[in-house]
Every structure is written in C-alpha cells, then in structure tokens.
Write a protein that holds these residues in place. Structure first.
Motif, PDB file in Angstrom:
ATOM      1  N   PHE A   1       0.830  -1.209   0.000  1.00 45.18           N
ATOM      2  CA  PHE A   1       0.000   0.000   0.000  1.00 45.18           C
ATOM      3  C   PHE A   1       0.867   1.264   0.000  1.00 45.18           C
ATOM      4  O   PHE A   1       0.518   2.266  -0.632  1.00 45.18           O
ATOM      5  CB  PHE A   1      -0.935  -0.001   1.208  1.00 45.18           C
ATOM      6  N   THR A   2       1.997   1.213   0.709  1.00 42.82           N
ATOM      7  CA  THR A   2       2.913   2.353   0.687  1.00 42.82           C
ATOM      8  C   THR A   2       3.426   2.601  -0.720  1.00 42.82           C
ATOM      9  O   THR A   2       3.538   3.747  -1.176  1.00 42.82           O
ATOM     10  CB  THR A   2       4.095   2.106   1.642  1.00 42.82           C
ATOM     11  N   LEU A   3       3.744   1.525  -1.428  1.00 39.95           N
ATOM     12  CA  LEU A   3       4.210   1.644  -2.814  1.00 39.95           C
ATOM     13  C   LEU A   3       3.133   2.256  -3.702  1.00 39.95           C
ATOM     14  O   LEU A   3       3.428   3.099  -4.560  1.00 39.95           O
ATOM     15  CB  LEU A   3       4.607   0.261  -3.333  1.00 39.95           C
ATOM     16  N   ILE A   4       1.881   1.864  -3.499  1.00 44.91           N
ATOM     17  CA  ILE A   4       0.780   2.423  -4.291  1.00 44.91           C
ATOM     18  C   ILE A   4       0.689   3.936  -4.083  1.00 44.91           C
ATOM     19  O   ILE A   4       0.545   4.709  -5.048  1.00 44.91           O
ATOM     20  CB  ILE A   4      -0.541   1.740  -3.912  1.00 44.91           C
ATOM     21  N   GLY A   5       0.768   4.363  -2.827  1.00 50.24           N
ATOM     22  CA  GLY A   5       0.689   5.794  -2.546  1.00 50.24           C
ATOM     23  C   GLY A   5       1.855   6.561  -3.112  1.00 50.24           C
ATOM     24  O   GLY A   5       1.690   7.646  -3.699  1.00 50.24           O
ATOM     25  N   TRP A   6       3.061   6.033  -2.962  1.00 50.68           N
ATOM     26  CA  TRP A   6       4.259   6.708  -3.474  1.00 50.68           C
ATOM     27  C   TRP A   6       4.244   6.794  -4.997  1.00 50.68           C
ATOM     28  O   TRP A   6       4.602   7.813  -5.577  1.00 50.68           O
ATOM     29  CB  TRP A   6       5.492   5.971  -2.986  1.00 50.68           C
ATOM     30  N   ARG A   7       3.824   5.707  -5.658  1.00 52.77           N
ATOM     31  CA  ARG A   7       3.742   5.723  -7.127  1.00 52.77           C
ATOM     32  C   ARG A   7       2.730   6.757  -7.616  1.00 52.77           C
ATOM     33  O   ARG A   7       2.930   7.382  -8.674  1.00 52.77           O
ATOM     34  CB  ARG A   7       3.353   4.346  -7.657  1.00 52.77           C
ATOM     35  N   ALA A   8       1.638   6.933  -6.872  1.00 54.62           N
ATOM     36  CA  ALA A   8       0.646   7.932  -7.271  1.00 54.62           C
ATOM     37  C   ALA A   8       1.252   9.333  -7.253  1.00 54.62           C
ATOM     38  O   ALA A   8       0.994  10.150  -8.148  1.00 54.62           O
ATOM     39  CB  ALA A   8      -0.567   7.864  -6.339  1.00 54.62           C
ATOM     40  N   LEU A   9       2.076   9.609  -6.241  1.00 57.14           N
ATOM     41  CA  LEU A   9       2.748  10.907  -6.189  1.00 57.14           C
ATOM     42  C   LEU A   9       3.730  11.068  -7.346  1.00 57.14           C
ATOM     43  O   LEU A   9       3.768  12.112  -8.014  1.00 57.14           O
ATOM     44  CB  LEU A   9       3.493  11.055  -4.860  1.00 57.14           C
TER      45      LEU A   9
ATOM     46  N   PRO B   1       2.086  20.347 -10.990  1.00 61.14           N
ATOM     47  CA  PRO B   1       1.567  20.458  -9.617  1.00 61.14           C
ATOM     48  C   PRO B   1       0.759  19.234  -9.248  1.00 61.14           C
ATOM     49  O   PRO B   1       0.205  18.534 -10.100  1.00 61.14           O
ATOM     50  CB  PRO B   1       0.687  21.716  -9.673  1.00 61.14           C
ATOM     51  N   LEU B   2       0.689  18.967  -7.953  1.00 60.63           N
ATOM     52  CA  LEU B   2      -0.063  17.816  -7.467  1.00 60.63           C
ATOM     53  C   LEU B   2      -1.569  18.054  -7.611  1.00 60.63           C
ATOM     54  O   LEU B   2      -2.069  19.152  -7.347  1.00 60.63           O
ATOM     55  CB  LEU B   2       0.270  17.560  -5.999  1.00 60.63           C
ATOM     56  N   SER B   3      -2.271  17.020  -8.000  1.00 57.00           N
ATOM     57  CA  SER B   3      -3.721  17.101  -8.137  1.00 57.00           C
ATOM     58  C   SER B   3      -4.412  16.568  -6.890  1.00 57.00           C
ATOM     59  O   SER B   3      -3.816  15.827  -6.099  1.00 57.00           O
ATOM     60  CB  SER B   3      -4.173  16.291  -9.361  1.00 57.00           C
ATOM     61  N   GLY B   4      -5.661  16.941  -6.738  1.00 48.20           N
ATOM     62  CA  GLY B   4      -6.432  16.443  -5.613  1.00 48.20           C
ATOM     63  C   GLY B   4      -6.611  14.936  -5.675  1.00 48.20           C
ATOM     64  O   GLY B   4      -6.637  14.255  -4.641  1.00 48.20           O
ATOM     65  N   ARG B   5      -6.705  14.389  -6.876  1.00 45.16           N
ATOM     66  CA  ARG B   5      -6.867  12.942  -7.025  1.00 45.16           C
ATOM     67  C   ARG B   5      -5.642  12.198  -6.508  1.00 45.16           C
ATOM     68  O   ARG B   5      -5.767  11.190  -5.800  1.00 45.16           O
ATOM     69  CB  ARG B   5      -7.108  12.589  -8.490  1.00 45.16           C
ATOM     70  N   ALA B   6      -4.447  12.686  -6.860  1.00 48.97           N
ATOM     71  CA  ALA B   6      -3.223  12.025  -6.410  1.00 48.97           C
ATOM     72  C   ALA B   6      -3.112  12.068  -4.883  1.00 48.97           C
ATOM     73  O   ALA B   6      -2.707  11.085  -4.252  1.00 48.97           O
ATOM     74  CB  ALA B   6      -2.000  12.679  -7.052  1.00 48.97           C
ATOM     75  N   ILE B   7      -3.463  13.197  -4.292  1.00 46.82           N
ATOM     76  CA  ILE B   7      -3.407  13.320  -2.831  1.00 46.82           C
ATOM     77  C   ILE B   7      -4.397  12.355  -2.189  1.00 46.82           C
ATOM     78  O   ILE B   7      -4.083  11.690  -1.186  1.00 46.82           O
ATOM     79  CB  ILE B   7      -3.702  14.770  -2.404  1.00 46.82           C
ATOM     80  N   ALA B   8      -5.599  12.249  -2.771  1.00 46.89           N
ATOM     81  CA  ALA B   8      -6.615  11.348  -2.217  1.00 46.89           C
ATOM     82  C   ALA B   8      -6.175   9.889  -2.323  1.00 46.89           C
ATOM     83  O   ALA B   8      -6.332   9.112  -1.370  1.00 46.89           O
ATOM     84  CB  ALA B   8      -7.942  11.555  -2.944  1.00 46.89           C
ATOM     85  N   VAL B   9      -5.609   9.509  -3.480  1.00 49.40           N
ATOM     86  CA  VAL B   9      -5.142   8.123  -3.656  1.00 49.40           C
ATOM     87  C   VAL B   9      -4.017   7.820  -2.671  1.00 49.40           C
ATOM     88  O   VAL B   9      -3.983   6.751  -2.037  1.00 49.40           O
ATOM     89  CB  VAL B   9      -4.677   7.892  -5.106  1.00 49.40           C
ATOM     90  N   THR B  10      -3.084   8.759  -2.534  1.00 49.25           N
ATOM     91  CA  THR B  10      -1.945   8.549  -1.641  1.00 49.25           C
ATOM     92  C   THR B  10      -2.395   8.414  -0.196  1.00 49.25           C
ATOM     93  O   THR B  10      -1.958   7.500   0.525  1.00 49.25           O
ATOM     94  CB  THR B  10      -0.954   9.719  -1.771  1.00 49.25           C
ATOM     95  N   MET B  11      -3.269   9.303   0.262  1.00 46.82           N
ATOM     96  CA  MET B  11      -3.732   9.239   1.643  1.00 46.82           C
ATOM     97  C   MET B  11      -4.526   7.963   1.902  1.00 46.82           C
ATOM     98  O   MET B  11      -4.400   7.343   2.969  1.00 46.82           O
ATOM     99  CB  MET B  11      -4.574  10.469   1.971  1.00 46.82           C
ATOM    100  N   SER B  12      -5.343   7.543   0.930  1.00 49.80           N
ATOM    101  CA  SER B  12      -6.104   6.302   1.099  1.00 49.80           C
ATOM    102  C   SER B  12      -5.166   5.107   1.213  1.00 49.80           C
ATOM    103  O   SER B  12      -5.369   4.215   2.054  1.00 49.80           O
ATOM    104  CB  SER B  12      -7.054   6.104  -0.091  1.00 49.80           C
ATOM    105  N   ALA B  13      -4.133   5.090   0.378  1.00 52.75           N
ATOM    106  CA  ALA B  13      -3.168   3.985   0.429  1.00 52.75           C
ATOM    107  C   ALA B  13      -2.404   3.985   1.744  1.00 52.75           C
ATOM    108  O   ALA B  13      -2.155   2.924   2.337  1.00 52.75           O
ATOM    109  CB  ALA B  13      -2.198   4.090  -0.749  1.00 52.75           C
ATOM    110  N   PHE B  14      -2.029   5.162   2.224  1.00 51.12           N
ATOM    111  CA  PHE B  14      -1.285   5.244   3.484  1.00 51.12           C
ATOM    112  C   PHE B  14      -2.170   4.849   4.669  1.00 51.12           C
ATOM    113  O   PHE B  14      -1.698   4.223   5.625  1.00 51.12           O
ATOM    114  CB  PHE B  14      -0.731   6.652   3.684  1.00 51.12           C
ATOM    115  N   LEU B  15      -3.437   5.200   4.630  1.00 53.68           N
ATOM    116  CA  LEU B  15      -4.354   4.774   5.692  1.00 53.68           C
ATOM    117  C   LEU B  15      -4.486   3.250   5.709  1.00 53.68           C
ATOM    118  O   LEU B  15      -4.524   2.624   6.775  1.00 53.68           O
ATOM    119  CB  LEU B  15      -5.726   5.420   5.497  1.00 53.68           C
TER     120      LEU B  15
END
Length: 328
Positions: free
Chosen positions: A58-66, A189-203
């Motif tokens: 899940f950490t990898l998923i969030g990092w890749r999204a960023l 710039p970072l999008s809201g979608r990327a931030i949402a995917v990353t936070m969901s993966a980190f949670l």
C-alpha cells in the motif's frame, strides 16, 4: 565544524543513546520478555509478517501515485526498487536519508532527483499525517494508560493537516520551499486525485501495520475487545509520533515506549514488551525483504543499465554532429 556537521553529530549521538537505552531495557527485562516471546505461535508470526509486507504494498501504491502525478510514472518493478531500497535509509539518524537514497536510485532510471526528493518528503509528511489521523482514536487510551498530557499536542495536526491536504495550499508550500532552496518549481503540480489516492493507500498501510500488532496481542491472550483500539490505532499513533521526532532513526525508542503504554492493560507489561520487540523485528525484516526483492528485480531485468544506456544515447543524439577538421 559547520552547522550541518554539528547537526549530524548530534543526530548520530542521539540515535546511539536511544539505541543503547533500548538494548539496555531489553537486556534488563529479557528474562520476563523471552518467556512471552516463546509463547507466540508460528501461525501468528506468519500472519503478522504477511500484514507487515502488505503494508509496504500500500505504501508503494501511494508513493507511485505521487511520482506519476509529478511527471514520472514508474512500473511496479522499478518503483519497488527505488522505494524499498530507499526505505532502508530510515534506519540512519535523520529522516532525510530515505529521500537521499531514493533520489540516487531513481536517477539511474532517468528520474530527476528533485522530483524523487519531493515525492519522498511528501510521502513522509503525508504518511505521518495519515498515521496521526487514525491514531487519534487511540489517544484516550494512551492518556488513560499513563501517557503524558503533552501528547494532546497531536490534536493540532487535525486542522493543520486538513488545510495542508488542499491541493492549492500544498502546491504553494512546495513552491515556496523549492524557491527557498533556489530550486526550480515543479513541472506538474499535485492534483487532488493524487493526494486522495496517496492518503487512502497510506491509511490502508497503517491499518495493516496495526493489525500485525493486533495479531500478536491476540496470540498472547489479549482480549479482542480491549486490545483492538490500542493495538490497531495505537500503533499508528505511536509510530507517527516517532516519525515526527526526526532525530531518532526510524522512531526507535519513542514508538516502543508509547506502544508499551498502550498495550499494558490488554496484556501484562512483559507481554506488551514482547509484542513491541517482535513488531520491531518483523517490520525491519519486512523492509529488508522488500528491498532485496526490489533490487533483485531491477538487476534481473537490467532496468537501471537499460535506462542509463538509453539516456546516454538520447544525450548523444541531441548533440550536433562533430565538424570535420578545417583543410589547410
């Protein structure tokens, strides 16, 4: 000696002192803790280890999204090499080493160092915010277990975190920091979608890590009802607090102290200490295994060598052809 070197010396000294304190505590209580460690079943160890490894996915998923949102989408194989090899840097004093190692590994794949560094730093910050976000559920349990009232300061993270997660605010902060260090702004710039995917993966990653502790607690006789919140959400709270204290390598010491407080109640103090020690061993082992898998994948597929060759070829094609020497 420069200020940077003094700070490095301080970090190393603090890290060694904390490590010595942890080792001393283990030795002092080994007779009591070792008996509880011996009671943990092989099945519980296997399940707990699997959950720790799943958290890395899940950490990898969030990092890749960023990384993808910043302009460098990486396939799973190369991305695992960059992230998991870099993860080993967190065991050195100072959280910056993870970012440094990741930037160096990714540069061999043609990714700009600044882009990887921004993604790495954002991962640390967003992961800590996610951990504290769900860890607040265990804050009453920590205070009732004897935790100092200073832990209430983590409540400040909620309003600050909600503001920072807004894309316009986060991008403005990144731009200002890069400008402060005389670096060019981000190309994307970072999008809201990327931030949402990353936070969901980190949670999801924090939940897996909490469940890996919960598995060990149950195996040692802890009540599911009493230990669920202290184990699952308490681990996130303890580890995230440890991440904030950047002087300590991988939060060593502080995370263990907070987690023992939380688990002493559902378990005896010796059993809580056994869970904490096993958790540290499992997580460290998972990091090493993941780094080894990522490195072996990159080596077996010659990804880094291929990207280096491709980059060199592109650079040579961009250069004008050499002019023949002038005739006398």
């Amino acid at each position: 000696m420069t200020k940077g070197r003094w700070l490095m010396v301080v970090r190393v000294v603090v890290g060694l002192l904390v490590l010595a304190a942890v080792v001393l505590a283990v030795v002092k209580n080994w007779d009591a803790v070792s008996a509880d460690i011996a009671r943990v079943s092989a099945g519980a160890l296997a399940l707990s280890s699997a959950l720790a490894l799943l958290s890395l996915v899940f950490t990898l998923i969030g990092w890749r999204a960023l990384m993808a949102d910043l302009g460098s989408p990486l396939p799973l194989g190369p991305a695992s090499g960059v992230l998991f090899i870099g993860q080993l840097g967190k065991y050195l004093p100072g959280s910056v080493w993870t970012v440094v190692v990741q930037a160096e590994v990714a540069s061999a794949l043609g990714v700009p160092r600044q882009r990887t560094a921004v993604a790495g730093l954002l991962s640390v910050v967003l992961s800590a915010m996610a951990g504290l976000g769900i860890g607040l559920i265990a804050l009453p349990a920590l205070l009732s277990s004897g935790g100092d009232s200073s832990y209430l300061l983590v409540l400040l993270v909620v309003p600050v975190g909600l503001v920072v997660l807004y894309p316009r605010v986060l991008n403005a902060i990144i731009t200002k920091v890069l400008h402060r260090f005389r670096r060019p702004p981000l190309e994307h710039p970072l999008s809201g979608r990327a931030i949402a995917v990353t936070m969901s993966a980190f949670l999801a990653a924090w939940t897996c890590l909490g469940l890996h502790v919960f598995t060990l607690v149950l195996d040692l006789g802890g009540s599911a009802r009493q230990s669920f919140v202290p184990a699952v959400f308490g681990y996130a709270l303890a580890a995230a607090i440890g991440m904030i204290v950047v002087l300590l390598p991988a939060g060593i010491g502080l995370r263990e102290a907070v987690l023992v407080l939380l688990l002493t109640g559902p378990l005896s103090k010796s059993a809580a200490g056994a869970v904490v020690l096993l958790s540290r061993f499992i997580i460290t082992g998972s990091d090493v295994v993941a780094a080894a898998v990522g490195w072996l994948y990159d080596r077996s597929h010659h990804l880094m060598a291929a990207r280096r060759a491709s980059g060199a070829q592109d650079q040579s094609q961009d250069q004008p052809p050499a002019q023949p020497p002038a005739q006398p």
